[in-house]
Design a protein around this motif. Sequence first.
Motif, PDB file in Angstrom:
ATOM      1  N   GLN A  66      -1.697  11.348   5.876  1.00 57.72           N
ATOM      2  CA  GLN A  66      -1.133  12.678   5.577  1.00 57.72           C
ATOM      3  C   GLN A  66      -0.133  13.101   6.653  1.00 57.72           C
ATOM      4  N   LYS A  92      -4.490   5.137  -7.219  1.00 59.64           N
ATOM      5  CA  LYS A  92      -4.586   4.673  -5.823  1.00 59.64           C
ATOM      6  C   LYS A  92      -4.116   5.782  -4.874  1.00 59.64           C
ATOM      7  N   THR A 111      -5.176   0.908   4.568  1.00 57.78           N
ATOM      8  CA  THR A 111      -4.955   2.311   4.151  1.00 57.78           C
ATOM      9  C   THR A 111      -6.250   3.119   4.280  1.00 57.78           C
ATOM     10  N   ILE A 112      -7.371   2.463   4.044  1.00 59.36           N
ATOM     11  CA  ILE A 112      -8.656   3.168   4.176  1.00 59.36           C
ATOM     12  C   ILE A 112      -8.937   3.478   5.648  1.00 59.36           C
ATOM     13  N   ASP A 123       4.877   3.422   4.140  1.00 60.25           N
ATOM     14  CA  ASP A 123       4.805   4.588   3.236  1.00 60.25           C
ATOM     15  C   ASP A 123       3.348   4.867   2.854  1.00 60.25           C
ATOM     16  N   LEU A 124       2.612   3.802   2.505  1.00 59.07           N
ATOM     17  CA  LEU A 124       1.204   3.978   2.101  1.00 59.07           C
ATOM     18  C   LEU A 124       0.365   4.495   3.270  1.00 59.07           C
ATOM     19  N   LYS A 162      -6.769   6.354   6.635  1.00 61.18           N
ATOM     20  CA  LYS A 162      -7.204   7.647   6.067  1.00 61.18           C
ATOM     21  C   LYS A 162      -8.324   8.271   6.896  1.00 61.18           C
ATOM     22  N   GLU A 189      -4.692  -2.858   1.559  1.00 72.36           N
ATOM     23  CA  GLU A 189      -5.567  -1.861   0.915  1.00 72.36           C
ATOM     24  C   GLU A 189      -6.619  -1.350   1.916  1.00 72.36           C
ATOM     25  N   ALA A 234     -11.175  12.831  -2.212  1.00 76.63           N
ATOM     26  CA  ALA A 234     -10.426  12.189  -1.113  1.00 76.63           C
ATOM     27  C   ALA A 234     -10.218  13.186   0.025  1.00 76.63           C
ATOM     28  N   ILE A 239       0.982   8.153   3.719  1.00 78.77           N
ATOM     29  CA  ILE A 239       0.254   8.960   2.726  1.00 78.77           C
ATOM     30  C   ILE A 239      -1.219   9.045   3.130  1.00 78.77           C
ATOM     31  N   ALA A 240      -1.769   7.886   3.535  1.00 81.42           N
ATOM     32  CA  ALA A 240      -3.184   7.857   3.911  1.00 81.42           C
ATOM     33  C   ALA A 240      -3.466   8.774   5.100  1.00 81.42           C
ATOM     34  N   LYS A 298       5.774  10.642  -5.725  1.00 82.90           N
ATOM     35  CA  LYS A 298       5.871   9.640  -4.658  1.00 82.90           C
ATOM     36  C   LYS A 298       6.263   8.279  -5.239  1.00 82.90           C
ATOM     37  N   MET A 349      -4.010   8.921  -5.504  1.00 86.20           N
ATOM     38  CA  MET A 349      -4.956  10.055  -5.568  1.00 86.20           C
ATOM     39  C   MET A 349      -6.172   9.797  -4.675  1.00 86.20           C
ATOM     40  N   THR A 350      -6.575   8.529  -4.562  1.00 88.19           N
ATOM     41  CA  THR A 350      -7.707   8.233  -3.667  1.00 88.19           C
ATOM     42  C   THR A 350      -7.317   8.433  -2.195  1.00 88.19           C
ATOM     43  N   LEU A 351      -5.996   8.534  -1.956  1.00 86.46           N
ATOM     44  CA  LEU A 351      -5.537   8.813  -0.587  1.00 86.46           C
ATOM     45  C   LEU A 351      -5.290  10.309  -0.386  1.00 86.46           C
ATOM     46  N   GLY A 352      -5.603  11.109  -1.414  1.00 86.27           N
ATOM     47  CA  GLY A 352      -5.563  12.564  -1.246  1.00 86.27           C
ATOM     48  C   GLY A 352      -4.423  13.279  -1.933  1.00 86.27           C
ATOM     49  N   LEU A 353      -3.596  12.564  -2.733  1.00 89.60           N
ATOM     50  CA  LEU A 353      -2.515  13.244  -3.445  1.00 89.60           C
ATOM     51  C   LEU A 353      -3.008  13.726  -4.812  1.00 89.60           C
TER      52      LEU A 353
END
Lengths: 303, 237
Positions: free
Chosen positions: B106, A282, B149-150, B99-100, B153, B146, B78, B103-104, A296, A284-288
């Motif tokens: 960056q 999941k 987060t998309i 947090d998510l 991003k 979910e 991604a 990350i999304a 993380k 990784m799909t956000l770019g990590l």
Amino acid sequence: MNKVDELLSKLRDNAPTDKDSVSIRENGKTVYRKVMEGISIIDKPNSAGFNMVIAKGTKGKAVHIPVVITRDNLNEIVYNDFEIQDNCDVVIVAGCGIHNDAHEMVSHNGIHSFKIGKNCKVIYIEKHLGLGTNQNKILNPLTNVDLGEGSYFEMNTHQLGGVEFADRKTFAKLGDNSTMYINEKILTTGDEIAKTHFKVNLKGQNSSVEVVSRAVAEGNSKQEFISNVIGENKCFGHVECDGIISNKAQIFSTPKIMAKHIDAVLIHEAAIGKISEEQTLKLMTLGLTQEEAEKKIIDGFLK
Amino acid sequence: MLTVENVSYKVKEDNKEKLILDDINFSIKKDEMLVITGHNGSGKSTLAKILMGILKPTTGKITFNGKDITNMSVCDRAKLGISYGFQQPIYFKGLTVKDLLNIACQNEVSVPCACKYLSQVGLCAKEYVFREVNNKLSGGELKRIEIATILAKNGSLNIYDEPEAGIDLWSFDALVKIFKKKTATNIIISHQQRLIELADKIILLNSAKIEKQGTKAEVLPYLHNDLCMRLKGEDYE
């Protein structure tokens, strides 16, 4: 930055303010003490440690009592007793940091006993840390808690690497309508061993305890988690132990719940495994990258 | 924007090869919405995972904005701007919704910004932004986080695997609004008629193959006919 300052800075997630009380123990001696109104800290006459009294009704105060050891071949047992009188609302920040580059063993056995009165709110934070090249850094904390009627005691303990051996024991007795929350985070790497043992007696009516333990064992390290919650009245107990292992690390979890009263409700949950592939994917799909994603997940787990 | 050429995917089951996707070909242009529909087990989710790089096709080629991404990792896809919404959302002990979203994005998102994404998916933002994404959240809440987060991003191609699953009627309206905005190219795996009707293009997968593909006008009558036949109990094949 010298070794003492480095350890103190790493132990101070919650840095003291000018209004806080502070007592610093360095290499077996009290080197600094400042106490504010409502709080007294007096060294024990015949053994290492102190007696702390927080007067009735003291609110919004914090006490910082870090221990640092930078000397080799120091093995100490320290007895700190805390009497927290009725209607207090305080934060106590403890912690032990050892920096050892020498070959001899260094150990700190901190025995903390809390006698907490009625209707108090006490937050206790304890962080353990080891630095330096020597692999003989040992920490054995023992915490006794006697929690009075209507009081809340929160215990946040963190051990985030560098301690070769730790054996933590926590014993608590809870009075009527009292609540205890234990939040434990442990990271072990290399050949480190960490043991943790909780025994909580829910003696009072409507008493409750929540234990949340999160463990990450990496390398060749070993962790052992033993919990024992005893319901002796109408009460609620919940123990949650989660562990992440990698490489050759091992985690043993031994749950024990004993209901001695018809209205005692006790729950234990435990889950141990490697980092979930789905979680990694999941992120990784956000770019990590995979490595970034795993870091993380571990950082979040131990946050 | 995205071209899929001769993509097949085989797995081994009981020492026998099983074809999960058989010679899939299609393309989608920028800002189009493609809905992939079909029976359970027809290969829809496998195709979505292949587009994100979670699975590697046995044969075939995938091109994104002129670049061959067939062997590219999930992370690199991604970073190119492809996003993926899992059918079964993942929970994390310790990581919060914010947090998510960080990350999304960056980046450290501000609370008002985080709240904006959550409000778009029908969540009362203040209640959720600092909550842990753990198993105390319901399936519908996790699904909406979910999707948030998309949105955070802000990719150019978003792949959603059954975004409607577990979402209540009120939140579904919010979801429809998101897709109607057409702020990105969307590939959506769905059985939901309202989502299918939003599509520019539709692909009907059947037993690993594309049975029918085309514009909404071309495929929608075929789908209705197909459904009617099955309701009447006529042999689908």
